[in-house]
Every structure is written in C-alpha cells, then in structure tokens.
Motif scaffolding. Sequence first.
Motif, PDB file in Angstrom:
ATOM      1  N   LEU A   1       0.832  -1.201   0.000  1.00  0.00           N
ATOM      2  CA  LEU A   1       0.000   0.000   0.000  1.00  0.00           C
ATOM      3  C   LEU A   1       0.871   1.256   0.000  1.00  0.00           C
ATOM      4  O   LEU A   1       0.600   2.204  -0.715  1.00  0.00           O
ATOM      5  CB  LEU A   1      -0.912   0.003   1.233  1.00  0.00           C
ATOM      6  N   ALA A   2       1.940   1.259   0.787  1.00  0.00           N
ATOM      7  CA  ALA A   2       2.828   2.418   0.899  1.00  0.00           C
ATOM      8  C   ALA A   2       4.279   1.937   0.887  1.00  0.00           C
ATOM      9  O   ALA A   2       4.922   1.843   1.930  1.00  0.00           O
ATOM     10  CB  ALA A   2       2.517   3.188   2.171  1.00  0.00           C
ATOM     11  N   PRO A   3       4.815   1.623  -0.306  1.00  0.00           N
ATOM     12  CA  PRO A   3       6.155   1.044  -0.390  1.00  0.00           C
ATOM     13  C   PRO A   3       7.260   1.925   0.195  1.00  0.00           C
ATOM     14  O   PRO A   3       8.286   1.422   0.636  1.00  0.00           O
ATOM     15  CB  PRO A   3       6.382   0.817  -1.876  1.00  0.00           C
ATOM     16  N   HIS A   4       7.042   3.240   0.256  1.00  0.00           N
ATOM     17  CA  HIS A   4       8.052   4.140   0.813  1.00  0.00           C
ATOM     18  C   HIS A   4       8.215   3.977   2.330  1.00  0.00           C
ATOM     19  O   HIS A   4       9.186   4.450   2.899  1.00  0.00           O
ATOM     20  CB  HIS A   4       7.701   5.597   0.474  1.00  0.00           C
ATOM     21  N   LEU A   5       7.288   3.292   2.974  1.00  0.00           N
ATOM     22  CA  LEU A   5       7.356   3.107   4.429  1.00  0.00           C
ATOM     23  C   LEU A   5       8.154   1.870   4.837  1.00  0.00           C
ATOM     24  O   LEU A   5       8.457   1.697   6.019  1.00  0.00           O
ATOM     25  CB  LEU A   5       5.946   2.993   5.019  1.00  0.00           C
ATOM     26  N   LEU A   6       8.462   1.004   3.871  1.00  0.00           N
ATOM     27  CA  LEU A   6       9.094  -0.282   4.179  1.00  0.00           C
ATOM     28  C   LEU A   6      10.302  -0.543   3.294  1.00  0.00           C
ATOM     29  O   LEU A   6      10.347  -0.092   2.152  1.00  0.00           O
ATOM     30  CB  LEU A   6       8.096  -1.419   3.973  1.00  0.00           C
ATOM     31  N   ARG A   7      11.235  -1.307   3.818  1.00  0.00           N
ATOM     32  CA  ARG A   7      12.371  -1.774   3.021  1.00  0.00           C
ATOM     33  C   ARG A   7      12.705  -3.186   3.490  1.00  0.00           C
ATOM     34  O   ARG A   7      12.710  -3.470   4.681  1.00  0.00           O
ATOM     35  CB  ARG A   7      13.577  -0.872   3.214  1.00  0.00           C
ATOM     36  N   LEU A   8      13.012  -4.033   2.534  1.00  0.00           N
ATOM     37  CA  LEU A   8      13.467  -5.373   2.846  1.00  0.00           C
ATOM     38  C   LEU A   8      14.957  -5.278   3.134  1.00  0.00           C
ATOM     39  O   LEU A   8      15.727  -4.847   2.285  1.00  0.00           O
ATOM     40  CB  LEU A   8      13.178  -6.299   1.671  1.00  0.00           C
TER      41      LEU A   8
END
Length: 177
Positions: free
Chosen positions: A35-42
């Motif tokens: 939903l909000a890829p900028h909030l997460l990083r693998l």
Amino acid sequence: MSGSLHLPAGVLSARFENKQTLSFVERTTPPPVLLAPHLLRLQDGAWSLMGSRCVACGELYFPRARGCTRCSGTELDDTALGHSGRLWSWTIQGFRPKPPYDGSSADGGEAGFQPYGVGYVQLESGLKVESRLTVADPARLRIGMPMRLTLEAYRHLPGGEAVHTFAFEPVPDSTPS
C-alpha cells in the motif's frame, strides 16, 4: 485461508497464518503489492520500517520528514528504523473507518468488517509508531509485550491480488495466557 505468498529469490517467504496476516518463512518469487512502499524496506531478509534521522541532532521520524522539529535542521537521511519493539498502548477498532482508511468495499463492505487492533509500538530506538496490530483480542495484548513487524492484507485489487500494509504482531510465546 491457507497458502504461501512467494517473494524475491534469496530472501524470505511469507505464509498466511490466518485470513489477513503474513508470517515470513522462505522466499522465491514476486514481492507483495504494498500500500505504501516508501514506508518499508526489505533489509537482511526482514521488512524494516523506513524513516529519517536528522543529521544535526539525530532526531528520528516516521514516516520520513523533510525538516527537523527538534533543531530546525533541513538535512535528514533515510534510515531503517527496525522491525521490533514493545507495545506501548493499544485499543480495538470496533467500527469501519471512513475512506480512504477503510480498505476496500469490495472486501465485504460493512458486513465484512472485522474489528482490529491499533496500537503504538515503541521501537528499539525509542521512537513510537502507530500501527495496526494483528491481534484484536484484548486478552492477548498487554502493555510492554514484545512485538515484531509483519505484513497484513489491507484490501484486494479488482483481480483479487492482495495489497499489504505493515502491522505489528506479538512475538510468539509472549502473549498472556
């Protein structure tokens, strides 16, 4: 509902533990829709919340910020905030939120709504983050319990593919008996 969601090779995979919650196991193909890829990083095989850190004073922000409210600095670096913490406060959301926070009416609308947990998790850095919780049973939540970041289905695209958001789940063996 049971099954596996395959993610990029060499990382981790995710397994549906219930209708909406993913737990990571081993990875192999396309990443989940976020939903909000900028909030997460693998990072190092686990999802991490992403925020910013003021270069001048070290203040942390989630989500990312463009300016520091502590020292008025304008140079902030992207930083991984981690994936674990402790439950600081919580409540159960007993009614469907209004758009755009309601997920999707295609997912059952008002009739398909299930109460869910919402809480503040204090990350190891001390920063408190508001988040959905994977648990909605008050008997299974307690202030101070260890929590870890996971992905949870938030809504579904017209073709049925799940769109995920971040949530925190109790660390196994930490829920009250």
